[in-house]
Design an enzyme around this catalytic site. Structure first.
Site, PDB file in Angstrom:
ATOM      1  N   GLY A 163      31.445 -33.833 -28.847  1.00 19.36           N
ATOM      2  CA  GLY A 163      32.294 -35.012 -29.104  1.00 19.36           C
ATOM      3  C   GLY A 163      33.761 -34.663 -29.032  1.00 19.36           C
ATOM      4  CB  SER A 177      36.103 -36.851 -23.664  1.00 21.48           C
ATOM      5  OG  SER A 177      36.083 -35.622 -22.998  1.00 21.48           O
ATOM      6  CB  SER A 192      26.527 -34.706 -21.751  1.00 22.58           C
ATOM      7  OG  SER A 192      27.536 -34.875 -20.792  1.00 22.58           O
ATOM      8  CD  GLU A 252      32.464 -27.989 -22.341  1.00 23.07           C
ATOM      9  OE1 GLU A 252      32.921 -27.942 -23.495  1.00 23.07           O
ATOM     10  OE2 GLU A 252      32.386 -29.034 -21.686  1.00 23.07           O
TER      11      GLU A 252
END
Ligand code: FAD
Length: 388
Positions: free
Chosen positions: A132, A134, A166, A250
């Site tokens: 969480g 963006s 996502s 990431e």
């Protein structure tokens, strides 16, 4: 100008037998019809049962210490497993974020209670996380997040909207970056990370359709969601530092150049079956394979540096920039030389279907995890550090 080096890295000897085991397992899974290989499955291939089977074999949470239910193995051994899963187009989306970045973040910043609770579940392939970060008006400029965390008795109340989250419609938890102090002169101060239950009261998850019509990411609205103190991640106010470290995990993995590997493999197979594929096709595919090998060496070098405790942010940004464009170039080459009409409804293992899905997923490759323009900014700043 400074230079950026990618020292060659070697996989440990035990990686060879591990690779063989993973390959044999994946071949058995496909032969048994448990799933159909696909492109970009680390985003779209959600299969909780498969994740649990990987957990049973010890191929999740590989670098998590054994006292937290992990395998205590090396980052390079994990690299081999991840590489094989991606190359096979296996359905890894359910555990992907938890295994790639949530586990390492919890190990680094989590409380003892959080580690004891989450890490064994992540290693068993039972606990799925989303990211969480963006928001509708906050993507590249992440420090501008407006989701608010207000102090209340025993915890915090979170209010705001996250987007492009996502897997939030399937996962149980997500890490939320929120502003826990009013915006001051230092935009990076006053941000905190929270471990939020996606099924808590006040959380609304609205799937957003991809070009394929499938929904893999979401808008997540937080309407005064209560988060107890024990679900704050790390130190209150240290969110920026923590999130930056999380982004290193990431951005640096082989999924940043292998999302369309299966399409390249299908293309090679398709051309090999033709009597005369032609010199142009051979040159195109040869150039792609050569670049794949170079990218793989670069990516392995980043993995080895991370494993050695270094912070190769510039190298990781370069691999992601070059790698995601490479993923898109495989698609362009397939359109050019395969003479196959893309068809999303064609047979699951056909080139036509893989080409269609890859084409429809490809706009996201250079955006997700930080856009290529932002990554080039990171590289440019590193190359010119110290210069006027
Ligand atoms: C498939 C997919 C999955 C995603 N999953 C997640 C997820 O799970 N969780 C999550 O939090 N986010 C997720 N994202 C969001 C992703 O991180 C953002 O899309 C990305 O960071 C860009 O932010 P933005 O979309 O707001 O674009 P913006 O930041 O508005 O950028 C728009 C354009 O302007 C350019 N730009 C912006 N600033 C600069 C600058 N300083 N210099 C040069 N160019 C600039 C960008 O490169 C881009 O081309 C996902 C995105 C995609 C596509």
């Amino acid at each position: 100008m400074r230079d950026v080096r990618f020292p060659l890295a070697a996989l440990p000897p035990e990686a060879t037998s591990l690779r063989g085991e993973v390959r044999a397992f994946l071949q058995d899974e496909v032969a048994a019809g448990r799933w159909v290989p696909g492109v970009d499955t680390w985003l779209s291939g959600w299969d909780a049962a498969f994740s649990r089977r990987l957990g049973e074999r010890g191929w999740l949470g590989m670098t998590i210490p054994t006292e937290y239910g992990g395998q205590g193995r090396s980052a390079l051994e994990r690299y081999v497993v991840v590489e094989e899963l991606l190359a096979a187009g296996a359905p890894v989306a359910a555990h992907w974020i938890a295994d790639r970045q949530t586990g390492p973040s919890l190990l680094k910043h989590g409380s003892e209670e959080q580690r004891q609770f989450f890490l064994p579940r992540i290693a068993r392939g039972e606990c799925y996380f989303a990211i969480g970060m963006s928001e509708p008006d906050s993507g590249s400029d992440l420090a501008s997040v407006r989701t608010r965390a207000d102090r209340v008795e025993g915890g915090w109340r979170l209010t705001g909207t996250k987007v492009w989250t996502s897997g939030a419609h399937e996962a149980q938890w997500f890490f939320v970056l929120a502003r826990s102090e009013p915006l001051g002169e230092d935009r990076h101060a006053g941000l905190s990370q929270f471990v939020v239950d996606l099924h808590a009261a006040g959380v609304t998850v609205r799937p957003i359709q991809l070009l394929t019509g499938a929904a893999h990411f979401n808008e997540v609205v937080l309407d005064g969601v209560f988060v107890p103190d024990e679900r704050v991640l790390g130190a209150v106010g240290a969110g920026w530092r923590q999130v930056t470290a999380e982004l290193a995990f990431e951005r640096s993995g082989p999924e940043r150049f292998l999302s369309t590997y299966l399409l390249l493999a299908s293309l090679v197979g398709h051309l090999a079956r033709q009597a005369d594929a032609g010199a142009v096709a051979a040159a195109q595919v040869g150039a792609l394979v050569a670049r794949l090998m170079t990218l793989r060496e670069m990516s392995l070098s980043v993995a080895a540096a991370l494993a050695a405790g270094q912070a190769p942010a510039t190298q990781a940004a370069l691999v992601k920039d070059v790698g995601t464009r490479f993923e898109q170039e495989i698609i362009e080459a397939a359109h050019l030389v395969a003479a196959v009409e893309p068809d999303p409804d064609a047979a699951p293992d056909s080139l036509a279907r893989r080409l269609a899905h890859a084409t429809l997923h490809s706009p996201g490759f250079t955006l997700r995890g930080g856009t290529n323009e932002i990554l080039r900014g990171i590289v440019a700043r590193a190359l010119s550090a110290g210069e006027r």
